[in-house]
Design a protein around this motif. Structure first.
Motif, PDB file in Angstrom:
ATOM      1  N   GLU A   7       0.827  -1.208   0.000  1.00  0.00           N
ATOM      2  CA  GLU A   7       0.000   0.000   0.000  1.00  0.00           C
ATOM      3  C   GLU A   7       0.861   1.258   0.000  1.00  0.00           C
ATOM      4  O   GLU A   7       0.522   2.261  -0.641  1.00  0.00           O
ATOM      5  N   ILE A   8       1.991   1.201   0.697  1.00  0.00           N
ATOM      6  CA  ILE A   8       2.910   2.343   0.729  1.00  0.00           C
ATOM      7  C   ILE A   8       3.493   2.603  -0.656  1.00  0.00           C
ATOM      8  O   ILE A   8       3.532   3.750  -1.128  1.00  0.00           O
ATOM      9  N   LYS A  10       2.249   1.676  -3.522  1.00  0.00           N
ATOM     10  CA  LYS A  10       1.145   2.113  -4.384  1.00  0.00           C
ATOM     11  C   LYS A  10       0.850   3.594  -4.186  1.00  0.00           C
ATOM     12  O   LYS A  10       0.668   4.358  -5.151  1.00  0.00           O
ATOM     13  N   ALA A  11       0.828   4.025  -2.937  1.00  0.00           N
ATOM     14  CA  ALA A  11       0.562   5.432  -2.626  1.00  0.00           C
ATOM     15  C   ALA A  11       1.702   6.317  -3.116  1.00  0.00           C
ATOM     16  O   ALA A  11       1.475   7.435  -3.604  1.00  0.00           O
ATOM     17  N   ALA A  14       1.368   6.892  -6.847  1.00  0.00           N
ATOM     18  CA  ALA A  14       0.297   7.848  -7.146  1.00  0.00           C
ATOM     19  C   ALA A  14       0.740   9.273  -6.837  1.00  0.00           C
ATOM     20  O   ALA A  14       0.461  10.210  -7.598  1.00  0.00           O
ATOM     21  N   ALA A  15       1.457   9.444  -5.718  1.00  0.00           N
ATOM     22  CA  ALA A  15       1.926  10.775  -5.332  1.00  0.00           C
ATOM     23  C   ALA A  15       2.984  11.287  -6.294  1.00  0.00           C
ATOM     24  O   ALA A  15       3.025  12.492  -6.624  1.00  0.00           O
ATOM     25  N   LEU A  45       3.419  12.105   3.149  1.00  0.00           N
ATOM     26  CA  LEU A  45       3.473  12.888   1.920  1.00  0.00           C
ATOM     27  C   LEU A  45       3.622  14.359   2.249  1.00  0.00           C
ATOM     28  O   LEU A  45       3.194  14.839   3.299  1.00  0.00           O
ATOM     29  N   GLN A  49      -0.690  14.323   3.924  1.00  0.00           N
ATOM     30  CA  GLN A  49      -1.369  13.033   3.984  1.00  0.00           C
ATOM     31  C   GLN A  49      -0.401  11.946   4.444  1.00  0.00           C
ATOM     32  O   GLN A  49       0.816  12.095   4.328  1.00  0.00           O
ATOM     33  N   SER A  50      -0.949  10.845   4.958  1.00  0.00           N
ATOM     34  CA  SER A  50      -0.111   9.727   5.373  1.00  0.00           C
ATOM     35  C   SER A  50      -0.804   8.416   5.044  1.00  0.00           C
ATOM     36  O   SER A  50      -2.036   8.341   4.954  1.00  0.00           O
ATOM     37  N   ILE A  51       0.005   7.372   4.856  1.00  0.00           N
ATOM     38  CA  ILE A  51      -0.496   6.036   4.541  1.00  0.00           C
ATOM     39  C   ILE A  51       0.140   5.072   5.517  1.00  0.00           C
ATOM     40  O   ILE A  51       1.365   5.059   5.677  1.00  0.00           O
TER      41      ILE A  51
END
Length: 335
Positions: A7-8, A10-11, A14-15, A45, A49-51
């Motif tokens: 997930e990290i 992937k994020a 996207a960023a 980020l 934002q954070s993941i």
């Protein structure tokens, strides 16, 4: 934890398309107790934002604040968080913060190893001293490749090392397409399982009916062809006696980490007796390994409660734990 890292990444991708920079936070050491253990990560980020998470939510704001200097200088740092007087967990966390901007070669290697369901390792170098240092950082070991997060990073011998091996994501194969399968898929995917749904071709269902599913296969029992390894759990829940019998026959030689069968004990015994009549050579080990009725006894009634009970049993079995109330457990929660 592999699921969190997926997930990290992937994020991050996207960023990156939006020109947003990222910092990776890794818990590399712990003194005392904490909500989560070393090896957990979160991505921060530049837009705030954070993941992911490194705690139960109480540490994250401080991690975000501390990451500002890494965004500014691009120099990794170790921060400490003393929760002995602020948290319910009496421990000191040591968290490594470093810029996260892996190149395409790293991303390709990471995708391949996840797809092949291979284990890999991450080495993080740090010191238990608050401050910045170019000698801090992490290195990924992906099969035969050793790739630092930052291309110019070279580990120093005078630092401490936190080494972590990550196994493939847990996989779950759900055979059935009724309401309880939908709920179990939802909860299991939220818990980090890669969920594959197997449904009868006659059922008018698709992957869109199963939130969180990664694969959907329409197949009859005799034609089932799916990869099953030691990280795979199977739950048979077709609500059809005949189909359950056929799937049990088709899967009799498989060795998943968990095999659950929905339905009461009397139905299970009837299935087993008929299986032995059809094929007297079926291994007793296979039959003994089946958890039926599937699930822990939590008084479940609804499809959501049944899904929780089954998922709880799967985690209990795969984590090799004995179900009990934590208030009755002596000593630490985590080994």
């Amino acid at each position: 934890m592999t699921h969190e890292l997926k997930e990290i990444v992937k994020a991050f991708e996207a960023a990156k398309t939006k020109g947003i920079r990222a910092v990776l936070a890794t818990v590399v050491a712990l003194e005392g107790s904490s909500y989560r253990r070393p090896g957990v990560r979160m991505l921060l980020l530049e837009n705030g934002q954070s993941i992911g998470a490194v705690s139960g939510g109480c540490v994250e704001k401080e991690v975000l604040r501390q990451s500002a200097s890494v965004f500014k200088t691009d120099i990794p740092k170790v921060m400490t968080y003393d929760g002995r007087y602020r948290l319910g967990c009496e421990g000191i966390l040591y968290i490594l913060l470093e810029s996260f901007n892996p190149n395409e070669a790293f991303l390709n290697s990471f995708r391949k190893i996840v797809q092949k369901r291979k284990s890999f390792a991450i080495d993080s170098y740090y010191l238990k001293a608050y401050g910045e240092s170019k000698s801090f950082g992490s290195v990924f070991k992906l099969e035969d490749e050793i790739i630092p997060i930052k291309a110019s990073f070279e580990p120093k011998t005078d630092t401490l090392l936190f080494s972590q091996e990550l196994n493939p994501c847990a996989k779950m194969i759900l055979i059935g397409a009724e309401h309880d399968a939908v709920q179990l898929c939802h909860f299991a995917s939220s818990a980090g399982f890669e969920v594959c749904i197997i449904a009868d071709p006659k059922e008018e269902k698709s992957i869109s009916d199963f939130k969180g599913a990664t694969h959907f296969i329409n197949t009859a029992p005799a034609s089932i062809d799916v990869s099953i390894d030691e990280q795979t759990a199977i739950v048979l829940m077709t609500h059809s006696y005949v189909k359950d019998l056929q799937f049990l026959m088709a899967l009799k030689n498989q060795k998943p980490c968990y095999f659950g069968l929905l339905g009461p004990a009397r139905r299970r015994e009837k299935l087993f007796n008929e299986l032995l009549e059809i094929d007297s050579d079926i291994s007793e080990t296979f039959l003994d390994s089946i958890h039926g009725p599937a699930g822990l006894d939590i008084g479940a009634e609804t499809s959501q409660e049944i899904a929780i009970a089954v998922l709880a049993e799967i985690l209990t079995v795969t984590n090799k734990r004995k179900p009990m109330l934590l208030k009755n457990r002596e000593g630490r929660i985590h080994n």
